[in-house]
Scaffold this motif. Structure first.
Motif, PDB file in Angstrom:
ATOM      1  N   ALA A 228       0.882  -1.320   0.013  1.00  0.00           N
ATOM      2  CA  ALA A 228      -0.011   0.113   0.062  1.00  0.00           C
ATOM      3  C   ALA A 228       1.040   1.363  -0.113  1.00  0.00           C
ATOM      4  O   ALA A 228       0.698   2.304   0.707  1.00  0.00           O
ATOM      5  N   LEU A 229       1.871   1.147  -1.067  1.00  0.00           N
ATOM      6  CA  LEU A 229       2.640   2.552  -0.736  1.00  0.00           C
ATOM      7  C   LEU A 229       1.779   3.529  -1.939  1.00  0.00           C
ATOM      8  O   LEU A 229       1.223   2.999  -2.877  1.00  0.00           O
ATOM      9  N   TYR A 230       1.958   4.791  -1.799  1.00  0.00           N
ATOM     10  CA  TYR A 230       1.151   5.961  -2.494  1.00  0.00           C
ATOM     11  C   TYR A 230       2.113   5.839  -4.000  1.00  0.00           C
ATOM     12  O   TYR A 230       3.061   6.492  -3.857  1.00  0.00           O
ATOM     13  N   PRO A 231       1.403   5.423  -4.761  1.00  0.00           N
ATOM     14  CA  PRO A 231       2.164   5.465  -6.106  1.00  0.00           C
ATOM     15  C   PRO A 231       2.638   6.557  -6.717  1.00  0.00           C
ATOM     16  O   PRO A 231       3.494   6.786  -7.594  1.00  0.00           O
ATOM     17  N   THR A 232       2.032   7.800  -6.233  1.00  0.00           N
ATOM     18  CA  THR A 232       2.343   8.969  -7.141  1.00  0.00           C
ATOM     19  C   THR A 232       3.410   9.895  -6.165  1.00  0.00           C
ATOM     20  O   THR A 232       4.006  10.619  -6.635  1.00  0.00           O
ATOM     21  N   MET A 233       3.699   9.140  -4.987  1.00  0.00           N
ATOM     22  CA  MET A 233       4.766   9.802  -4.194  1.00  0.00           C
ATOM     23  C   MET A 233       6.155   9.207  -4.479  1.00  0.00           C
ATOM     24  O   MET A 233       5.962   7.827  -4.305  1.00  0.00           O
TER      25      MET A 233
ATOM     26  N   ASN B 193       6.531   9.029   0.530  1.00  0.00           N
ATOM     27  CA  ASN B 193       5.580   8.028   1.218  1.00  0.00           C
ATOM     28  C   ASN B 193       6.144   7.968   2.760  1.00  0.00           C
ATOM     29  O   ASN B 193       5.223   8.075   3.806  1.00  0.00           O
TER      30      ASN B 193
ATOM     31  N   PHE C 172       5.140  11.302   4.665  1.00  0.00           N
ATOM     32  CA  PHE C 172       3.665  11.516   4.566  1.00  0.00           C
ATOM     33  C   PHE C 172       3.002  11.559   6.228  1.00  0.00           C
ATOM     34  O   PHE C 172       2.321  12.616   6.391  1.00  0.00           O
ATOM     35  N   GLY C 173       3.468  10.561   6.656  1.00  0.00           N
ATOM     36  CA  GLY C 173       2.730  10.331   8.265  1.00  0.00           C
ATOM     37  C   GLY C 173       3.365  11.630   9.178  1.00  0.00           C
ATOM     38  O   GLY C 173       2.398  12.045   9.835  1.00  0.00           O
TER      39      GLY C 173
ATOM     40  N   ARG D  84       8.232   3.374   6.247  1.00  0.00           N
ATOM     41  CA  ARG D  84       7.300   4.376   6.521  1.00  0.00           C
ATOM     42  C   ARG D  84       6.501   3.999   7.693  1.00  0.00           C
ATOM     43  O   ARG D  84       5.940   4.801   8.507  1.00  0.00           O
TER      44      ARG D  84
END
Ligand SMILES: Nc1ncnc2c1ncn2[C@@H]1O[C@H](COP(=O)(O)OP(=O)(O)OP(=O)(O)O)[C@@H](O)[C@H]1O
Ligand SMILES: [Mg+2]
Lengths: 274, 363
Positions: B86-91, B96, B99-100, B147
């Motif tokens: 579930a990595l953010y694909p556009t980052m 990634n 983000f948190g 992450r």
């Protein structure tokens, strides 16, 4: 896969015919815009004018407040684009990702509006805008298109394809819903947004009907209406000037296509969010 | 760091049957607890309830001394590693990991430092500006781990994080996770349906079946002392042989304990011999049906009066033999009642014939 020679030939011939069908009017427009008025009437028609009359463009541009029209067109098209993104993105996100009462009913309602032709609702909208005193203003050209059912539908489909896990990961990262929408969903939906944006821009840049009925003066008129008025030159239509006007109208779109070509092709061949 | 408690938690999706029913679970602070069970038994659901991604139908969830039923997932001090990362694909990798922290309102300079530190730990420094699509499976796994780690959570939860990796990488990541747990000392909750993974990684195992906890104990305890037939079956490869008592009683003697209806023993505790021996225990003459040699050990499927069962032997494979004798020592037997629950006995519950046999040996 190997294709045989006759099939290849057939393919190429087919493509040439297709290109010809689509390109012919366009080439005709450019050719006419460079002729003298007399030359536009000759039969058989000439594809290449004897002499290129660039002054036609100057005459077209000077035959009315075209700078004003141009600015109006830009303001209206861009304004509509901005408004639509502001309304369509959250709506699509809500329909794709939230559970709420009457969700299906509301979505059906949105879908139904797509099936009603604009000519049918133009009168009530017209009266409405007239009540608000927005006739013959740019707002009157923008507000009726401030959202798009088709856009909501398209974007909702794209948003639905984003894996749930991503949103869960974001939620565990203490992200707000707004941030999930803007930082994760929107970037992933970029190809859809570009496609929507382009269609939208072209549609409203070229739109003739609405500006025609909504505007009565130069201050709110857009390019298509202005150019159509070139026909009302006394003593018949000056086709060469009219076509020069049309070329002016389509140039911005051509420029956009030229720069966005890569994106457009990707948007159309795009098969979904991975 | 925090202990986690589920107090009579139930969960049903919509109006369907309960997926989890009246679960009471306590996960010790700093433990490496593995939830294991067959597919669909509710492992992920339990995890997601702890993480706050799923609401409970009833019951309480406690993390440390906080009742967290109404606390948002991001505020529970939990990091999760997903099966598909579930990595953010556009980052980028950096995005990634960051983000948190961004959402925790940590100042930019500090964030940068934290991201770079953690990238160093998981060996991703040179990939920080790449997109997840351009990384290998193992690298993506590391990003997911980074992450999770960078937020310094009280609890890590993992939902089958290694199932997408190839066998070699999986083994490697397993070791790395165990080491990570040792170093951080944080509570780890780990879901898998692979019992080998469960046994080798956890210091506490929770075995689930159909939304119920079948047993919660240390790996060796689960293996040596299963609470019921389900656990006995689930843990250990091959699983425990379980025979109905009537099939075993014949030669060995009647069973005195009323509660017992099944008798179990592990394949590795059955002793296989060419000759009949006079050792005490259940003696069965058997015929070998199939044989699997696994290098250091050999697996036999045998047939006897008492039915078919498996024997695991560490001796050289018996290649040309068909007829063998199998002895199962009395102290290696497990007893189960009709429901499959373990029956604990004070002394060997067989009638005299066994004693007689023993007598003979003595004389
Ligand atoms: N969103 C949902 N809606 C309805 N039923 C669900 C939903 N999610 C899970 N279930 C059901 O709940 C039960 C437990 O699911 P869960 O995902 O917790 O199993 P699991 O132990 O993680 O299995 P696996 O090892 O296959 O991942 C299953 O029977 C499943 O069908
Ligand atoms: Mg699962």
């Amino acid at each position: 896969m190997k294709t045989s020679l006759p099939l290849k030939v057939l393919n190429v011939v087919g493509l040439i015919i297709m290109v010809a069908i689509f390109a012919m009017p366009f080439i005709w427009m450019i050719s006419t815009s460079l002729k003298t008025l007399g030359e536009t009437m000759v039969f058989p028609p000439k594809w290449i004018p004897d002499e290129l009359i660039w002054e036609n463009f100057v005459s077209a541009w000077n035959s009315g407040p075209f700078l004003q029209y141009f600015i109006n067109s830009v303001l209206v098209s861009v304004g509509i684009l901005i408004f639509q993104f502001i309304t369509v993105i959250p709506a699509a996100y809500a329909f794709a990702r939230y559970e709420f009462r009457f969700k299906n009913m509301l979505f059906s309602l949105v879908m139904v509006t797509m099936m009603i032709p604009a000519q049918l609702i133009f009168l009530p909208v017209f009266l409405n805008l007239s009540d608000w005193g927005l006739l013959d203003t740019l707002w009157g050209l923008i507000l009726p298109f401030a959202t798009s059912a088709f856009g909501i539908f398209m974007l909702r489909q794209t948003f639905k394809q984003v894996p749930e896990e991503l949103l869960e990961a974001a939620r565990l990262d203490n992200s707000t819903d707004f941030k999930i929408m803007m930082k994760i969903m929107v970037p992933m939906a970029k190809p859809t947004l570009i496609t929507l944006g382009l269609f939208n821009f072209i549609t409203h840049w070229n739109d003739y009907f609405w500006p025609l009925v909504m505007t009565t003066s130069e201050k709110a008129r857009t390019l298509p209406v202005g150019i159509a008025q070139l026909r009302q030159v006394d003593g018949g239509v000056a086709w060469n000037i009219l076509m020069a006007g049309n070329v002016i109208l389509v140039i911005p779109i051509l420029i956009i296509f030229f720069f966005a070509q890569r994106h457009i092709i990707r948007a159309f061949t795009y098969t979904g969010v991975k | 760091m925090a202990k986690i408690q589920l107090k009579s938690v139930s969960k049903a999706y919509g109006n369907n049957k309960k997926v989890i029913e009246d679960m009471n679970l306590e996960i010790q602070d700093g433990s490496f607890t593995v939830l294991v069970g067959p597919s669909g038994c509710g492992k992920s659901t339990t995890l997601r309830i702890i993480a706050g991604l799923e609401e409970v139908s009833s019951g309480e969830i406690w993390i440390g001394d906080r009742l967290v039923n109404d606390v948002a997932p991001g505020k529970r001090g939990i990091s999760m590693v997903f099966q598909n990362y579930a990595l953010y694909p556009t980052m980028s990798v950096r995005g990634n990991i960051e983000f948190g922290l961004e959402n925790m309102k940590i100042p930019k300079a500090e964030r940068k430092k934290m991201v770079e530190e953690i990238a160093e730990v998981v060996d991703l420094t040179e990939y920080l500006d790449k997109k997840p699509q351009n990384l290998s499976g193992g690298q993506r796994q590391r990003v997911a781990l980074a992450r999770a780690m960078v937020k310094k959570p009280d609890v890590f939860i993992f939902d089958e994080p290694l199932s997408n990796l190839d066998a070699k990488l999986r083994g490697q990541m397993r070791t790395e996770l165990i080491q990570l747990h040792k170093r951080l000392g944080t509570t780890f909750i780990y879901v898998t349906h692979d019992q080998v993974e469960a046994m080798s990684m956890g210091d506490e195992i929770v075995i689930l079946d159909k939304g119920h906890i079948m047993q919660q104990a240390a790996p060796m305890e689960v293996y040596h002392n299963p609470a019921n037939q389900f656990v006995a079956n689930f843990i250990g490869t091959p699983s425990m042989n379980v025979l109905p008592k009537s099939m075993v009683e014949g030669k060995t003697g009647m069973i005195t304990d009323e509660r017992i209806s099944y008798i179990g023993f592990r394949p590795e505790h059955a002793d296989m011999q060419m000759e009949k021996l006079d050792t005490s225990g259940i003696n069965l003459s058997c015929e070998i049906i199939t044989m699997e040699t696994l290098g250091s050990e050999t697996l036999y499927l045998v047939n006897s009066d008492a039915g078919q069962f498996q024997v695991k032997s560490f001796h050289a494979p018996l290649i040309d033999t068909k007829k063998v004798h199998v002895t199962i020592p009395m102290d290696k037997l497990y007893y189960f009642d009709t429901q499959g629950n373990r029956v604990f006995v004070e002394e060997i519950p067989f009638q005299t014939p066994v004693r007689e046999a023993r007598g003979e040996v003595l004389v």
